[in-house]
Design an enzyme around this catalytic site. Structure first.
Site, mmCIF file in Angstrom:
data_model
loop_
_atom_site.group_PDB
_atom_site.id
_atom_site.type_symbol
_atom_site.label_atom_id
_atom_site.label_comp_id
_atom_site.label_asym_id
_atom_site.label_seq_id
_atom_site.Cartn_x
_atom_site.Cartn_y
_atom_site.Cartn_z
ATOM 1 N N SER A 60 30.418 37.300 45.217
ATOM 2 C CA SER A 60 31.624 36.547 44.878
ATOM 3 C C SER A 60 32.845 37.397 45.167
ATOM 4 O O SER A 60 32.776 38.633 45.141
ATOM 5 C CB SER A 60 31.589 36.170 43.387
ATOM 6 O OG SER A 60 32.830 35.640 42.961
ATOM 7 N N TYR A 82 30.123 38.189 34.584
ATOM 8 C CA TYR A 82 29.927 37.599 35.910
ATOM 9 C C TYR A 82 30.446 38.548 36.996
ATOM 10 O O TYR A 82 29.746 38.851 37.963
ATOM 11 C CB TYR A 82 30.640 36.252 36.001
ATOM 12 C CG TYR A 82 30.486 35.583 37.349
ATOM 13 C CD1 TYR A 82 29.352 34.822 37.639
ATOM 14 C CD2 TYR A 82 31.459 35.715 38.337
ATOM 15 C CE1 TYR A 82 29.193 34.212 38.873
ATOM 16 C CE2 TYR A 82 31.316 35.109 39.577
ATOM 17 C CZ TYR A 82 30.178 34.360 39.838
ATOM 18 O OH TYR A 82 30.028 33.763 41.065
#
Length: 215
Positions: A60, A82
């Protein structure tokens, strides 16, 4: 700063993590460690073939070094699990690529951009997404990583060449043209090696616990 926040979710994707049934931090186990165990179990099949094997990690643009710590690599003490897990993914890919290249396994990292999926739609009520979609299509003229559809997001899975220290981002222009943009990752290879050793230690502990299931 606003555009940076919209494209990376920095400062937005904070969350409270929890332990799973194995005693591991849930986000770390879901995003990285489960895949690491699988790859290690399949290593003999992935390496030494006539044709090279390719390992593709979905990372990401939210992966940030500042969210990661070797002393707390499962991110039990923070609220950016995350981001931490995705940065850990970047580190893992770099080490695996270096160690297994000679055996025919190549590891790379991709970022699909902002893709609207069932996971995304659960964040807000459906009617709000309906209102926001025209705005998001307009934002794509400035934020090319707003790929929005799974088809567009998969573009980075087929780069023409591989750089182990680059992350391949799926991008979509404001007019809907898909392309891939490689960006150098902010990864320290010494840190990556130290983290890899910690993963191996955790793997050993896990296999000792569940060894009977793997026999």
């Amino acid at each position: 700063k606003l555009l940076h926040m919209l494209t990376t979710a920095e400062g937005v994707m904070t969350q409270t993590d929890r332990l799973n049934g194995d005693g591991l931090q849930e986000v770390f186990a879901t995003n990285l460690f489960g895949h690491f165990i699988l790859i290690r179990q399949l290593e003999s099949l992935l390496c030494g073939n006539e044709k090279p094997s390719r390992l593709i990690w979905t990372s990401s643009s939210n992966a940030r070094e500042s969210a990661f710590s070797l002393s707390d690599y499962q991110h039990a003490k923070g609220q950016e699990s995350y981001s931490s897990s995705k940065y850990a993914t970047d580190l893992t890919s770099v080490v695996l690529n270096r160690k297994l290249n000679k055996q025919g396994l190549y590891s790379s990292v991709v970022c699909p951009g902002l893709v609207m999926s069932n996971m995304t739609y659960r964040i807000l009520p459906v009617f709000l997404w309906t209102l926001l979609m025209p705005i998001m299509w307009l934002i794509r003229f400035f934020a090319k990583t707003y790929t929005l559809t799974p088809f567009n997001g998969a573009e980075a899975h087929k780069p023409e060449y591989l750089d182990a220290l680059a992350k391949y981002h799926s991008c979509t222009s404001g007019l809907g043209k898909n392309y891939v943009e490689p960006r150098k990752m902010d990864v320290d290879e010494e840190t990556a090696e130290k983290f890899y050793q910690k993963l191996l230690e955790l793997e050993e502990q896990t296999l000792e616990r569940y060894g009977d299931l793997l026999d």
